[in-house]
Design a protein around this motif. Structure first.
Motif, short mmCIF file in Angstrom:
data_model
loop_
_atom_site.label_atom_id
_atom_site.label_comp_id
_atom_site.label_asym_id
_atom_site.label_seq_id
_atom_site.Cartn_x
_atom_site.Cartn_y
_atom_site.Cartn_z
N ASP A 94 -8.15 6.55 -2.33
CA ASP A 94 -7.25 6.89 -3.40
C ASP A 94 -6.64 6.55 -4.45
OD1 ASP A 94 -6.84 8.95 -1.23
OD2 ASP A 94 -4.41 7.91 -0.65
N THR A 95 -6.45 7.39 -5.53
CA THR A 95 -6.82 6.50 -6.70
C THR A 95 -4.22 6.23 -6.67
OG1 THR A 95 -7.02 8.45 -7.62
CG2 THR A 95 -8.79 6.79 -7.13
N PHE A 96 -4.18 5.58 -8.21
CA PHE A 96 -2.99 5.43 -8.37
C PHE A 96 -2.81 6.51 -9.99
CE2 PHE A 96 -0.49 4.11 -11.93
CZ PHE A 96 0.62 3.95 -11.41
N GLU A 97 -4.28 7.29 -9.38
CA GLU A 97 -3.69 7.65 -10.81
C GLU A 97 -3.95 8.82 -10.00
OE1 GLU A 97 -4.45 10.02 -14.73
OE2 GLU A 97 -4.50 7.71 -14.38
N GLU A 98 -4.01 9.36 -9.44
CA GLU A 98 -3.78 10.66 -8.54
C GLU A 98 -1.86 10.95 -8.05
OE1 GLU A 98 -5.41 13.66 -4.81
OE2 GLU A 98 -5.32 11.63 -4.72
N LEU A 99 -1.39 9.33 -7.75
CA LEU A 99 -0.32 9.16 -7.61
C LEU A 99 1.00 10.29 -9.00
CD1 LEU A 99 0.64 6.24 -5.89
CD2 LEU A 99 0.15 8.29 -4.99
N ALA A 100 0.68 9.47 -10.22
CA ALA A 100 0.93 10.02 -11.00
C ALA A 100 1.08 11.75 -11.39
CB ALA A 100 0.28 9.10 -12.11
N THR A 101 -0.15 11.95 -11.33
CA THR A 101 -0.62 13.19 -11.08
C THR A 101 -0.17 14.03 -10.31
OG1 THR A 101 -2.80 13.14 -11.79
CG2 THR A 101 -2.73 15.06 -11.43
N LEU A 102 0.17 13.80 -9.37
CA LEU A 102 1.51 14.62 -8.21
C LEU A 102 3.25 14.98 -8.32
CD1 LEU A 102 -0.56 13.45 -4.82
CD2 LEU A 102 -0.61 15.61 -5.79
N ALA A 103 2.92 13.82 -9.23
CA ALA A 103 5.05 13.74 -9.76
C ALA A 103 5.08 14.52 -10.61
CB ALA A 103 4.72 11.97 -10.12
N ASN A 104 4.00 15.02 -11.39
CA ASN A 104 3.82 15.90 -12.35
C ASN A 104 4.54 16.85 -11.88
OD1 ASN A 104 1.77 14.40 -14.09
ND2 ASN A 104 4.04 14.86 -14.94
N TYR A 159 0.93 -1.58 -0.25
CA TYR A 159 0.28 0.35 0.14
C TYR A 159 0.47 1.13 -0.43
CZ TYR A 159 -2.85 -4.07 1.83
OH TYR A 159 -3.80 -4.68 1.72
N ILE A 160 0.44 2.33 -1.21
CA ILE A 160 1.66 3.77 -0.91
C ILE A 160 0.53 4.66 -0.85
CG2 ILE A 160 2.86 4.57 -2.45
CD1 ILE A 160 4.38 2.46 -2.96
N CYS A 161 0.46 5.75 -0.97
CA CYS A 161 -0.72 6.63 -0.90
C CYS A 161 -0.16 8.27 -1.35
CB CYS A 161 -1.64 7.29 0.03
SG CYS A 161 -0.66 7.60 1.77
N GLY A 204 4.24 2.29 -11.13
CA GLY A 204 3.93 1.30 -11.38
C GLY A 204 2.81 0.58 -10.53
N SER A 205 1.25 0.08 -10.82
CA SER A 205 0.67 -0.90 -10.02
C SER A 205 0.33 -2.04 -10.74
CB SER A 205 -0.74 0.23 -10.25
OG SER A 205 -2.14 -0.28 -9.98
N ARG A 206 0.42 -2.24 -9.79
CA ARG A 206 0.43 -3.99 -10.14
C ARG A 206 -1.29 -4.85 -9.84
NH1 ARG A 206 2.45 -9.40 -6.87
NH2 ARG A 206 0.73 -8.88 -4.93
N PRO A 207 -2.59 -4.29 -9.71
CA PRO A 207 -3.66 -4.55 -10.34
C PRO A 207 -3.97 -4.13 -11.07
CG PRO A 207 -3.32 -3.62 -7.27
CD PRO A 207 -1.84 -3.70 -8.51
N GLU A 208 -3.28 -2.46 -10.97
CA GLU A 208 -3.90 -1.89 -12.91
C GLU A 208 -3.12 -2.25 -13.93
OE1 GLU A 208 -5.17 2.01 -12.02
OE2 GLU A 208 -5.54 1.38 -9.85
N ARG A 209 -2.18 -3.39 -13.54
CA ARG A 209 -1.24 -3.29 -14.18
C ARG A 209 -0.52 -2.40 -15.50
NH1 ARG A 209 1.80 -7.40 -13.62
NH2 ARG A 209 1.99 -7.60 -15.71
N ARG A 210 -0.75 -1.41 -14.63
CA ARG A 210 0.17 0.14 -15.80
C ARG A 210 1.11 0.56 -15.00
NH1 ARG A 210 -4.35 4.79 -15.69
NH2 ARG A 210 -5.22 4.63 -13.44
N ALA A 211 1.44 1.62 -15.78
CA ALA A 211 3.11 2.16 -15.34
C ALA A 211 3.22 3.47 -16.21
CB ALA A 211 4.10 1.60 -15.52
N PHE A 212 4.01 4.52 -15.53
CA PHE A 212 3.79 5.89 -16.22
C PHE A 212 5.97 5.56 -15.89
CE2 PHE A 212 -0.62 5.77 -14.99
CZ PHE A 212 -1.05 6.12 -15.92
N ASN A 256 6.64 0.98 -6.68
CA ASN A 256 5.30 0.24 -7.10
C ASN A 256 4.57 -0.18 -6.30
OD1 ASN A 256 4.56 -2.38 -8.64
ND2 ASN A 256 6.63 -2.97 -8.40
N VAL A 257 3.16 -0.19 -6.49
CA VAL A 257 1.78 0.11 -5.78
C VAL A 257 1.67 -2.04 -6.41
CG1 VAL A 257 -0.53 0.32 -5.09
CG2 VAL A 257 1.54 1.79 -5.99
N LEU A 258 1.86 -2.62 -4.99
CA LEU A 258 1.26 -4.11 -5.35
C LEU A 258 0.16 -4.58 -4.71
CD1 LEU A 258 4.37 -5.33 -3.16
CD2 LEU A 258 4.53 -5.03 -5.29
N GLU A 259 -0.99 -4.14 -4.38
CA GLU A 259 -2.24 -4.15 -3.72
C GLU A 259 -3.24 -3.09 -3.62
OE1 GLU A 259 -3.52 -7.09 -3.10
OE2 GLU A 259 -1.32 -7.76 -3.78
#
Length: 538
Positions: free
Chosen positions: A470-480, A362-364, A491-499, A460-463
């Motif tokens: 909270d959403t993985f999409e927001e993490l990628a936005t805040l990194a901007n 878990y990461i937030c 990366g998000s393992r449950p969603e199989r997405r990475a930026f 890398n968000v494993l679960e």
């Protein structure tokens, strides 16, 4: 003109010394060995490059190497000093299982230590990397390290992982015994070694930490990986280990520490290493059974002084689940209860990390935002106020990227300029102007350093997320909106997405390409070779 008056044909032997040396030092050892047989002149010329950074892969070759050093050694009769080939760095890659299969005898620590001492006698400033593969905690030569001295070994890499087998101990039917096994190169399978339970104990660590067995050790890597991944998840994390002051003297020189799936590693070892290793700047903890309470203390104290941090928490960690459950209890939770939350530490103390990797169940967004910024986002009416309202109800909505990035940028710019602007309006003096100029100069220097050294961040968000909503999409936005020049890979393992994010530029990448190595290894015949390829590539 006669043939004798003509210039001799160009060759390596006729090249100027500076040019010839630059060629020789760029060639691999195998090529240098071939060149040494060409002529006496070239043989003499390649001796320096050939012996400067040798790599030796067996005890037999090490013995032959030492025999050569003895044969060509010179002695100073007045001082008694001995000199032989000039060696700057020696790399020893030894597989005890292969040695035993070849010679019929186990590789014992006393012979290895004696050979190393001979080399250091001829080259007192040599540095040595010792890499032991396919060994086990209670097998030779590892189990006898504490009885010998290995001078000038600055890098020690131990692969203690075979496929662990689980057996019942006679004294308890509920406690499992993990016995690591070594490869038998004559068979497809594995043979057990005579072992003991791989549990936290001071004897295992003292041989590395006391400064007596390895008096010059600076970088230590312990890999206990198995094909099935970590197989120990008992109540050992809180088991006490007592170290005396003499047991930890060598930690004062440790600069790099890597522990990968090591059952002997727990909270007590982590705290001992943290307290007695002032030079530690590179720390990697992967899939080890340490509690979130211990990691919470580690990040609080160690983050400001580390240059590199790799922290990978097992996706099955009960400590991560407990921390997440506690964070999502609102209203009724005891306000005095301390919840170990790792994410905020990276925001507070991780600004000077040149590289960090964080893989956890878990990461937030607390990794990016502080409480003041989250409150301002809530006040802005952002529909995805993902931390929930005062009653604990999660308000789910679409992520407004423009709103989030705009507010965070404005808040950070305001904080950065408020103090300077107020002083300038009130009238500044020369001392204040000097401080402002120094700060601007340091910011420019920092930006140039980040770009030159290529600072990176990997998440890398494993679960899922630490906080409900909270959403993985927001993490990628805040990194901007993080510091320019630092490359983020999320990366998000449950969603199989990475930026991949650098400044305001964000691109979608394949999760499997970026984070495949973070996944548990499958049971294939190639895994053992892959493990050691990773070890030797560090």
């Amino acid at each position: 003109m006669s043939q004798s008056d003509r210039d001799p044909p160009a060759s390596l032997a006729t090249l100027p010394t500076e040019i010839a040396d630059s060629i020789y030092y760029s060639l691999p050892p195998a090529t240098l060995c071939i060149l040494a047989r060409v002529s006496k002149e070239i043989y003499a010329a390649v001796q320096g490059p050939l012996y400067r950074r040798p790599v030796i892969s067996s005890q037999r070759r090490l013995q032959a190497f030492v025999k050569t050093l003895n044969y060509v050694a010179s002695w100073d009769k007045k001082t008694g000093d001995a000199r032989s080939k000039s060696i700057a760095h020696l790399t020893l890659k030894i597989d005890p299982a292969k040695e035993e299969s070849t010679t019929g005898k186990p590789l014992i620590a006393v012979i290895l230590a004696r050979l190393i001492r001979v080399i250091t006698r001829y080259n007192e400033n040599v540095t040595i990397s010792l890499i032991i593969t396919h060994s086990a905690c209670d097998a030779q030569p590892v189990r006898s390290f504490e009885s010998e001295t290995f001078p000038r070994v600055t890098d020690l890499i131990l692969d203690l992982g075979g496929e662990p087998v689980t057996q019942q101990t006679p004294s308890s039917s509920t406690m499992n015994t993990v016995i690591p096994v070594r490869r038998n190169i004559n068979q497809r399978g594995y043979n057990n070694t005579t072992g003991v339970r791989c549990v936290p104990n001071s004897k295992f660590w003292t041989r590395f930490f006391n400064g007596a067995s390895f008096p010059d050790l600076k970088r230590l890597e312990l890999h206990h990986r198995s094909r099935a991944g970590p197989s120990y998840d008992g109540g050992w994390a809180s088991e006490r280990i007592l170290f005396t002051e003499l047991d930890t003297l060598g930690l004062a020189r440790i600069e790099r520490l890597v522990v990968n799936s090591v059952p002997e590693f727990n909270d007590a070892v982590l705290m001992a290493g943290l307290q007695h290793a002032p030079l530690l700047t590179d720390l990697q903890i992967e899939d080890c059974h340490v509690t979130y309470n211990a990691l919470d203390k580690l990040l609080l104290h160690a983050l400001p002084i580390l240059h590199k941090l790799v922290l990978r928490v097992s996706p099955h960690s009960s400590f991560a689940r407990h921390a997440r459950d506690a964070l999502n209890v609102r209203g009724m939770r005891n306000s005095k209860e301390e919840v170990p939350h790792l994410c905020p530490h990276f925001r507070r103390g991780g600004k000077n990390l040149k590289h960090f990797e964080f893989a956890a169940p878990y990461i937030c967004r607390d990794l990016f935002l502080d409480d003041y910024e989250k409150e301002k986002l809530r006040e802005s009416g952002h529909p995805g106020t993902l931390a929930g309202d005062d009653s604990g109800k999660v308000v789910q909505g679409a992520l407004d990227i423009m709103l989030v990035t705009g507010i965070v940028k404005r808040l950070r710019q305001t904080r950065d300029t408020d103090s300077r602007g107020n002083r300038l309006l009130e009238g500044s003096n020369m001392e204040e102007d000097r401080k402002i100029l120094e700060r601007e100069r340091s910011l420019r220097t920092r930006k140039a350093t980040i770009e030159r050294e290529g600072w990176t961040r990997r998440l890398n968000v494993l679960e899922g997320m630490c906080i409900d909503g909270d959403t993985f999409e927001e993490l990628a936005t805040l990194a901007n909106v993080e510091e320019p020049g630092i490359a983020w890979t999320l990366g998000s393992r449950p969603e199989r997405r990475a930026f991949r994010v650098i400044g305001e530029i964000r691109e979608t990448v394949r999760y499997s390409h970026e984070f495949e190595k973070d996944r548990p290894r499958r049971r294939t015949r190639q895994v053992e070779r892959d493990v050691n390829d990773d070890l030797l590539g560090h």
